[in-house]
Scaffold this active site. Structure first.
Site, short mmCIF file in Angstrom:
data_model
loop_
_atom_site.label_atom_id
_atom_site.label_comp_id
_atom_site.label_asym_id
_atom_site.label_seq_id
_atom_site.Cartn_x
_atom_site.Cartn_y
_atom_site.Cartn_z
N ASP A 1 -2.21 4.74 7.88
CA ASP A 1 -2.50 6.04 8.65
C ASP A 1 -3.12 5.44 10.22
OD1 ASP A 1 -3.72 8.22 9.89
OD2 ASP A 1 -4.09 9.26 8.03
N ASP B 1 0.92 -1.29 -0.21
CA ASP B 1 0.29 0.02 0.10
C ASP B 1 0.66 1.34 -0.06
OD1 ASP B 1 -2.17 1.45 -0.09
OD2 ASP B 1 -3.14 0.74 1.70
N ASP B 2 0.14 2.39 -0.13
CA ASP B 2 1.10 3.63 -0.41
C ASP B 2 1.31 4.07 1.05
OD1 ASP B 2 -1.56 4.29 0.03
OD2 ASP B 2 -1.85 5.84 -1.52
O1 LIG Z 1 -4.50 3.38 7.75
P1 LIG Z 1 -5.80 3.94 7.26
O2 LIG Z 1 -6.32 4.89 8.06
O3 LIG Z 1 -6.80 2.94 7.02
O4 LIG Z 1 -5.54 4.72 5.90
C1 LIG Z 1 -4.61 4.26 4.78
C2 LIG Z 1 -5.38 4.13 3.51
O5 LIG Z 1 -6.23 5.13 3.16
C3 LIG Z 1 -5.53 5.46 1.70
O6 LIG Z 1 -6.43 4.75 1.10
P2 LIG Z 1 -8.16 5.20 0.73
O7 LIG Z 1 -9.16 4.60 1.56
O8 LIG Z 1 -8.21 6.78 0.68
O9 LIG Z 1 -8.38 4.93 -0.88
P3 LIG Z 1 -7.43 4.92 -2.15
O10 LIG Z 1 -6.28 4.29 -1.88
O11 LIG Z 1 -8.47 4.55 -3.17
O12 LIG Z 1 -7.15 6.44 -2.29
C4 LIG Z 1 -4.32 4.71 1.64
O13 LIG Z 1 -4.24 4.51 0.18
C5 LIG Z 1 -4.27 3.67 2.53
O14 LIG Z 1 -5.01 2.56 1.86
N1 LIG Z 2 -3.50 11.14 0.43
C1 LIG Z 2 -3.55 10.71 1.66
N2 LIG Z 2 -4.52 9.74 1.82
C2 LIG Z 2 -4.54 9.45 3.12
N3 LIG Z 2 -5.51 8.36 3.65
C3 LIG Z 2 -5.04 8.42 4.99
N4 LIG Z 2 -4.19 9.36 5.34
C4 LIG Z 2 -3.98 9.73 4.36
C5 LIG Z 2 -2.62 10.79 3.86
O1 LIG Z 2 -2.06 11.21 4.86
N5 LIG Z 2 -2.91 11.16 2.61
MG LIG Z 3 -5.71 3.07 -0.32
#
Ligand SMILES: O=P(O)(O)OC[C@H]1O[C@H](OP(=O)(O)OP(=O)(O)O)[C@H](O)[C@@H]1O
Ligand SMILES: Nc1nc2[nH]cnc2c(=O)[nH]1
Ligand SMILES: [Mg+2]
Length: 173
Positions: free
Chosen positions: A111, A107-108
């Site tokens: 959080d 994952d990127d």
């Molecule tokens: O540790 P957490 O609080 O669960 O947050 C982390 C997740 O939040 C973001 O995804 P998001 O749900 O925004 O979806 P996306 O990857 O489609 O942007 C990010 O890419 C992680 O997958």
């Molecule tokens: N882009 C972005 N997405 C998130 N989702 C949860 N935390 C983050 C953050 O710091 N940046």
């Molecule tokens: Mg995500």
């Protein structure tokens, strides 16, 4: 959530913009670490944010079997209920012996760790890697590159664009 409650992004406050170049470097650094920990049978990207680092890591590690776990929780910058829209395929699950052994989840960022906790419960023996980690999510990942404070909001290059920045000193522009 009521209208007046701040979003997670506003609550975080401290912006951390990441350029494509920086992101590529950080993904290469992650690949170096993972290369010492493998071999892995397949990469699983947590969509959508995990797709970009997964492509880079898969290229570096020579992995060609790539699957996704599709999870949605943040609507832009507000976290809602976690929704698993798609799990791993039966073929990938078989490669990981049912528990994820030898599979690499990417994952990127982590959080709060909510997303990480969910994928860990699906594949407890998989290796979970993220490029960036905040303190609450850090215990959920096996490997990460950069830790940022919990009050930081990371801005990824695919969510941002070049724009004018006013000078620090008022009126200097
Ligand atoms: O540790 P957490 O609080 O669960 O947050 C982390 C997740 O939040 C973001 O995804 P998001 O749900 O925004 O979806 P996306 O990857 O489609 O942007 C990010 O890419 C992680 O997958
Ligand atoms: N882009 C972005 N997405 C998130 N989702 C949860 N935390 C983050 C953050 O710091 N940046
Ligand atoms: Mg995500």
């Amino acid at each position: 959530m009521t209208q007046s409650e701040p979003t997670e992004q506003k609550r975080a406050g401290r912006p951390f913009p990441v350029s494509w170049d920086q992101f590529h470097r950080d993904c290469r650094a992650l690949s170096w670490r993972l290369n010492e920990l493998g071999p892995f049978h397949a990469v699983i990207a947590i969509t959508r944010g995990g797709l970009v680092p997964a492509a880079i890591v898969a290229r570096e590690l020579g992995l060609r079997v790539i699957d996704t776990v599709c999870i949605a929780s943040y609507e832009h910058d507000k976290q809602g209920e976690l929704q698993v829209l798609k799990g791993v395929s039966d073929q990938t699950a078989t490669l990981g012996g049912g528990t994820g052994k030898g599979l690499l989840i990417i994952d990127d960022l982590v959080d709060t760790g909510k997303t990480g906790r969910m994928v860990r419960s699906m594949l407890p023996d998989a290796h979970f890697a993220a490029v960036y980690a905040k303190p609450k999510g850090r215990p959920l990942v096996d490997t990460f590159i950069t830790e940022v404070s919990q009050d930081t909001w990371i801005f990824f290059p695919w969510d941002t664009g070049l724009s004018f920045q006013p000078p620090l000193k008022d009126g200097a522009g």
